[in-house]
Design a protein around this motif. Structure first.
Motif, PDB file in Angstrom:
ATOM      1  N   THR A 270       0.774  -1.186   0.079  1.00 42.31           N
ATOM      2  CA  THR A 270       0.014  -0.004   0.074  1.00 42.31           C
ATOM      3  C   THR A 270       0.961   1.193   0.016  1.00 42.31           C
ATOM      4  O   THR A 270       1.803   1.386   0.569  1.00 42.31           O
TER       5      THR A 270
ATOM      6  N   ALA B 178       1.206   5.007   1.482  1.00 40.74           N
ATOM      7  CA  ALA B 178       0.941   5.691   2.424  1.00 40.74           C
ATOM      8  C   ALA B 178       1.700   6.993   2.518  1.00 40.74           C
ATOM      9  O   ALA B 178       3.011   7.033   2.262  1.00 40.74           O
TER      10      ALA B 178
ATOM     11  N   VAL C  55       1.941   6.301  10.078  1.00 45.04           N
ATOM     12  CA  VAL C  55       1.246   6.563   8.996  1.00 45.04           C
ATOM     13  C   VAL C  55       0.062   7.676   9.453  1.00 45.04           C
ATOM     14  O   VAL C  55      -0.589   7.358  10.333  1.00 45.04           O
TER      15      VAL C  55
ATOM     16  N   SER D 293      -3.611   6.258   3.733  1.00 44.92           N
ATOM     17  CA  SER D 293      -2.898   5.051   2.953  1.00 44.92           C
ATOM     18  C   SER D 293      -4.223   4.493   2.181  1.00 44.92           C
ATOM     19  O   SER D 293      -5.524   4.579   2.236  1.00 44.92           O
TER      20      SER D 293
END
Length: 368
Positions: free
Chosen positions: A3, A5, A58, A140
Motif C-alpha cells: 500500500t 501511504a 502513518v 494510506s
C-alpha cells in the motif's frame, strides 16, 4: 499486500510517501480500501512535534472506506460494507463505553502509538513497524483496523461527505449540542471557523441559539460561518465579547466554544471573560501537550459560577452519533457539501497542510 501511504518519520520534515507492507486482517480486524481522508489539525500537531507520538506513523484519522475483507470473529461489519472510521475506538464494554462516554474508551490509549489491540502493528516498511494515527492511518490506500474503529453507513451516502463525520463534524457539532449544552434562545461565541468550528456553528444553530457569533481572522471563513448559520462574524475576540454584551443587554454570552487550530492561553481567557455569570466555556482545541493554556481567576470562577470544561469528540458516541449526523445530512438539517474546500491526491498531502496552515480550507480531503 502493498500500500502507498503518507508517513511521518521525523517531526518537522513533512509527510513522506512510502510503499508499505500491510498485514492480513487478524481476529476482530477488517481490511479497508480507503476512499477519502480528511486533513485535520490533529495530524499537524504530530507533524510539527506539538504532540509526542511513536514514529514512524502513518498519518490520517478521519476517513471513509469500503470493507474488503474481515478477519475471524468480526460481527460489526461485512465485506462490501461502506464505513466511517471512528478516530476513537469503542469497545462497548469498558467503564466509559458502558456509561455512554465512548469518546473516553480505554482503547484510545493507543492513539499516538498507532497499534491495534494486542500490541499489533499492521504496517511495516524501511523503518520497521509503523503505527497508524489513532490506530487507523487513513493516509494510506489500504489499511487494517480493528472492528471497534469502524461504523457501517448506508451505501447511498457519498463517501467524500461521509468522511467528514469521522472526526471534524461530530467534534464541532457535539461541542455545541452536548458539551456546551446550547439551549434555544442563547447567545454563543465560536472561536475559530475551520473543520471543527464550522460545525460548532451548525450545532449551535441546530440547538436553537438566537445569536451565534463566529470569530476568525480569515474573511473566507467568516463568510462560510454566516452560510452555515452564524448570525454575526467578526475578526477579533474582543469584538465578539463586546457584541455579545450588546446583544444581551450587558449580560454576556451564554456559551463560548474554543475551536481554534492551535490552543493558546489568550483564547481560553477571552472565552472565559466573554461568558456571563453561570455561563459555560468549552475547550475543544489542542496545542502543545505540556503548555499551560488555561489560566483563569479562581475567585471569579467561584463567585460567578462559571464553568470551563474540555471535550473530546464533542462528547459524541461514535456508534450512535455518526449515523445520526448522516441522517441529519440526508434530511437537509446538516450541511456537509459546503465544508469540502479542496480535494488532493495522496502525493499532495504536504500542500494540503500548507493550505490548512494558511487558512485556505474549511476541510481539505485526500481522494484515494
Amino acid at each position: 499486500m502493498k500500500t502507498q501511504a503518507a508517513v511521518i518519520v521525523e517531526p518537522g520534515k513533512g509527510f513522506r510517501i512510502e510503499e508499505l507492507d500491510l498485514s492480513e486482517p487478524g481476529p476482530g480486524e477488517v481490511l479497508l480500501r480507503y476512499a477519502y481522508s480528511g486533513l485535520c489539525h490533529s495530524d499537524l500537531h504530530i507533524l510539527q512535534g506539538d504532540s509526542e507520538a511513536r514514529l514512524p506513523l502513518v498519518g490520517g484519522h478521519e476517513g471513509s472506506a469500503v470493507v474488503q475483507k474481515v478477519g475471524p470473529g468480526v460481527t460489526r461489519v461485512r465485506e462490501g460494507d461502506h464505513v466511517v472510521c471512528s478516530f476513537i475506538p469503542n469497545c462497548g464494554t469498558c467503564r466509559w463505553c458502558a456509561t455512554g462516554q465512548q469518546a473516553l474508551c480505554d482503547l484510545g490509549a493507543n492513539a499516538l502509538v498507532g497499534n491495534l489491540p494486542g500490541d499489533r502493528f499492521v504496517f511495516t516498511g524501511e523503518h520497521g513497524q509503523y503505527g497508524g494515527m489513532n490506530s487507523l492511518g487513513t493516509f494510506s490506500e489500504y489499511g487494517v483496523v480493528h472492528q471497534n474503529s469502524v461504523v457501517p453507513i448506508p451505501k447511498d451516502i457519498p463517501l467524500d461527505k461521509a468522511a467528514l463525520v469521522s472526526c471534524g463534524v461530530p467534534s464541532g457539532w457535539g461541542s455545541a449540542v452536548y458539551a456546551a449544552d446550547v439551549r434555544a434562545g442563547e447567545t454563543v461565541i465560536v472561536y475559530g471557523i475551520g473543520g471543527i468550528g464550522s460545525n460548532a456553528v451548525q450545532g449551535a444553530r441546530h440547538a436553537g441559539a438566537a445569536n451565534i457569533i463566529a470569530v476568525d481572522p480569515e474573511p473566507f471563513k467568516r463568510e462560510t460561518a454566516m452560510q452555515l448559520g452564524a448570525t454575526h462574524a467578526v475578526a477579533e475576540a474582543a469584538e465578539a465579547a463586546e457584541l455579545a454584551r450588546d446583544l444581551t443587554l450587558g449580560v454576556g454570552a451564554d456559551k463560548a466554544i474554543v475551536t481554534v487550530g492551535h490552543l493558546e492561553e489568550s483564547v481560553t481567557s477571552a472565552a472565559f471573560e466573554a461568558i456571563r455569570k453561570g455561563g459555560t466555556a468549552v475547550v475543544t482545541s489542542m496545542g502543545v501537550l505540556e503548555d499551560t493554556s488555561v489560566t483563569v481567576p479562581g475567585t471569579i470562577l467561584a463567585l460567578f459560577k462559571k464553568t470551563l470544561r474540555g471535550t473530546l469528540f464533542g462528547d459524541c458516541n461514535p456508534t450512535y452519533d455518526i449515523p445520526r449526523l448522516l441522517f441529519l445530512y440526508q434530511q437537509g438539517q446538516l450541511v456537509l457539501d459546503a465544508l469540502i474546500t479542496r480535494t488532493y491526491d495522496l502525493g499532495d498531502v504536504n500542500q494540503g497542510y500548507e493550505d490548512l496552515k494558511a487558512g485556505k480550507n474549511i476541510r481539505g480531503l485526500i481522494k484515494h
